[in-house]
Design a protein around this motif. Sequence first.
Motif, PDB file in Angstrom:
ATOM      1  N   THR A   1       0.851  -1.186   0.000  1.00  0.00           N
ATOM      2  CA  THR A   1       0.000   0.000   0.000  1.00  0.00           C
ATOM      3  C   THR A   1       0.883   1.231   0.000  1.00  0.00           C
ATOM      4  O   THR A   1       2.098   1.145   0.200  1.00  0.00           O
ATOM      5  CB  THR A   1      -0.906   0.040   1.248  1.00  0.00           C
ATOM      6  OG1 THR A   1      -0.088   0.219   2.416  1.00  0.00           O
ATOM      7  CG2 THR A   1      -1.712  -1.249   1.379  1.00  0.00           C
ATOM      8  N   GLU A   2       0.276   2.380  -0.238  1.00  0.00           N
ATOM      9  CA  GLU A   2       1.059   3.619  -0.281  1.00  0.00           C
ATOM     10  C   GLU A   2       1.678   3.952   1.072  1.00  0.00           C
ATOM     11  O   GLU A   2       2.618   4.729   1.149  1.00  0.00           O
ATOM     12  CB  GLU A   2       0.192   4.771  -0.770  1.00  0.00           C
ATOM     13  CG  GLU A   2      -0.996   5.075   0.119  1.00  0.00           C
ATOM     14  CD  GLU A   2      -1.903   6.142  -0.484  1.00  0.00           C
ATOM     15  OE1 GLU A   2      -2.385   6.986   0.287  1.00  0.00           O
ATOM     16  OE2 GLU A   2      -2.103   6.114  -1.715  1.00  0.00           O
ATOM     17  N   GLU A   3       1.188   3.318   2.136  1.00  0.00           N
ATOM     18  CA  GLU A   3       1.731   3.614   3.471  1.00  0.00           C
ATOM     19  C   GLU A   3       3.167   3.143   3.649  1.00  0.00           C
ATOM     20  O   GLU A   3       3.856   3.591   4.573  1.00  0.00           O
ATOM     21  CB  GLU A   3       0.862   2.951   4.540  1.00  0.00           C
ATOM     22  CG  GLU A   3      -0.360   3.766   4.900  1.00  0.00           C
ATOM     23  CD  GLU A   3      -1.644   3.013   4.591  1.00  0.00           C
ATOM     24  OE1 GLU A   3      -1.641   1.787   4.663  1.00  0.00           O
ATOM     25  OE2 GLU A   3      -2.616   3.682   4.258  1.00  0.00           O
ATOM     26  N   ILE A   4       3.626   2.220   2.775  1.00  0.00           N
ATOM     27  CA  ILE A   4       5.001   1.740   2.934  1.00  0.00           C
ATOM     28  C   ILE A   4       6.018   2.843   2.639  1.00  0.00           C
ATOM     29  O   ILE A   4       7.189   2.715   2.967  1.00  0.00           O
ATOM     30  CB  ILE A   4       5.293   0.521   2.033  1.00  0.00           C
ATOM     31  CG1 ILE A   4       5.361   0.934   0.557  1.00  0.00           C
ATOM     32  CG2 ILE A   4       4.273  -0.571   2.247  1.00  0.00           C
ATOM     33  CD1 ILE A   4       5.904  -0.140  -0.333  1.00  0.00           C
ATOM     34  N   ALA A   5       5.560   3.950   2.053  1.00  0.00           N
ATOM     35  CA  ALA A   5       6.466   5.051   1.737  1.00  0.00           C
ATOM     36  C   ALA A   5       7.157   5.588   2.981  1.00  0.00           C
ATOM     37  O   ALA A   5       8.270   6.116   2.903  1.00  0.00           O
ATOM     38  CB  ALA A   5       5.715   6.174   1.023  1.00  0.00           C
ATOM     39  N   ASP A   6       6.524   5.445   4.137  1.00  0.00           N
ATOM     40  CA  ASP A   6       7.127   5.925   5.380  1.00  0.00           C
ATOM     41  C   ASP A   6       8.181   4.968   5.929  1.00  0.00           C
ATOM     42  O   ASP A   6       8.878   5.303   6.881  1.00  0.00           O
ATOM     43  CB  ASP A   6       6.041   6.130   6.443  1.00  0.00           C
ATOM     44  CG  ASP A   6       5.049   7.214   6.056  1.00  0.00           C
ATOM     45  OD1 ASP A   6       5.465   8.166   5.361  1.00  0.00           O
ATOM     46  OD2 ASP A   6       3.866   7.097   6.426  1.00  0.00           O
ATOM     47  N   ARG A   7       8.291   3.782   5.306  1.00  0.00           N
ATOM     48  CA  ARG A   7       9.186   2.756   5.844  1.00  0.00           C
ATOM     49  C   ARG A   7      10.391   2.478   4.966  1.00  0.00           C
ATOM     50  O   ARG A   7      11.303   1.755   5.382  1.00  0.00           O
ATOM     51  CB  ARG A   7       8.404   1.450   6.035  1.00  0.00           C
ATOM     52  CG  ARG A   7       7.253   1.569   7.013  1.00  0.00           C
ATOM     53  CD  ARG A   7       6.323   0.367   6.956  1.00  0.00           C
ATOM     54  NE  ARG A   7       7.007  -0.901   7.164  1.00  0.00           N
ATOM     55  CZ  ARG A   7       6.400  -2.090   7.091  1.00  0.00           C
ATOM     56  NH1 ARG A   7       5.099  -2.143   6.816  1.00  0.00           N
ATOM     57  NH2 ARG A   7       7.074  -3.198   7.288  1.00  0.00           N
ATOM     58  N   VAL A   8      10.419   3.002   3.753  1.00  0.00           N
ATOM     59  CA  VAL A   8      11.468   2.602   2.800  1.00  0.00           C
ATOM     60  C   VAL A   8      12.067   3.816   2.078  1.00  0.00           C
ATOM     61  O   VAL A   8      11.422   4.867   1.948  1.00  0.00           O
ATOM     62  CB  VAL A   8      10.916   1.616   1.743  1.00  0.00           C
ATOM     63  CG1 VAL A   8      10.370   0.367   2.409  1.00  0.00           C
ATOM     64  CG2 VAL A   8       9.831   2.269   0.896  1.00  0.00           C
TER      65      VAL A   8
END
Length: 325
Positions: free
Chosen positions: A35-42
């Motif tokens: 999901t687009e939320e992975i942007a905060d993790r990678v």
Amino acid sequence: MELTFLGGSSHVGRRPAELHPGLRMDLGLTVEPVTEEIADRVDVVFLATPAPVSAELAALLADRVPAVVDLSGAFRIRTPHLHDRWYPKVERRTDLADRFVYGVPELVGDQLADAALISLPGCYATAITLGLAPLTMGLGLDLKTVVVDGKSGSSGGGLQLRTPDLHPLRNGAITPYSPTGHRHAAEVGDFFERGKPGTIGSLTMSAYGVSHVRGLLTSSYVFTDDAVDQRELQRAYVRFYKGHRFVRVRRHAETLIPVPDPQAVLGSNFCDVTVLHDDEGGRVVVLAALDNLVKGAAGQAVQAANIRFGLPEETGLSMQPVMPT
């Protein structure tokens, strides 16, 4: 690099070691939905997904993640009509296609340094492109005709179950699965169309499946009106790849077995290249061998990401070939 996210669909909740028995380690991660939320993790996402899925995920993650490296064919061919011909089922955003850098590190390293979107070449295309670049981008030759013969092991076909790939049919076979054209040749032609000074008039390819699992060899038969000889060609290749540790310019008879040979690069990020002048045939013969799962895919992806983030290019890629296989 630190692995912080594993994404997938059909294997959500499973650990890497369940899917890949060779990875017998606890990474503390399981497969999660993308999901687009992975942007905060990678900082970088590698898309090892089918081309239609990559097209969707690239649209989702572009401008949210600092770098997206796509290993599929979704964005390899920039020219719209060529893309539609070879990837008719892959709908992509045109604006994204124009932003992707075609990621052959040895040829476009300066473009990778600040690239947000990187499209990795196909395995055959990597070998062909590295084999021909010293002629076009180095010597500036005009190649009238290039005919490519490609042979690849079964891992090049991916994980999809197909009857011709069953062991009783594949083992011991030489299968002409694409004798009159291959989409990797189309992406090579598309790349060189923008890579002056040299030109390629016609580039065609025949592809064969052979009975080993990994590794491939491309034989490019080149016809040109430009005058060249063996000594000039050898010097040109050595000069072109000086300082590029992952492309090894070889002499055909320099080892106990003739090279390039895929078994001499398996498990490594090397591409072995040999150039020969055929006086009788009036042609140049370029041979290139690589491991389709490393330099032809995952290794090259890491190499491109290293350049993108200012790391030493060989970080994580120092493994030597495993031979005998």
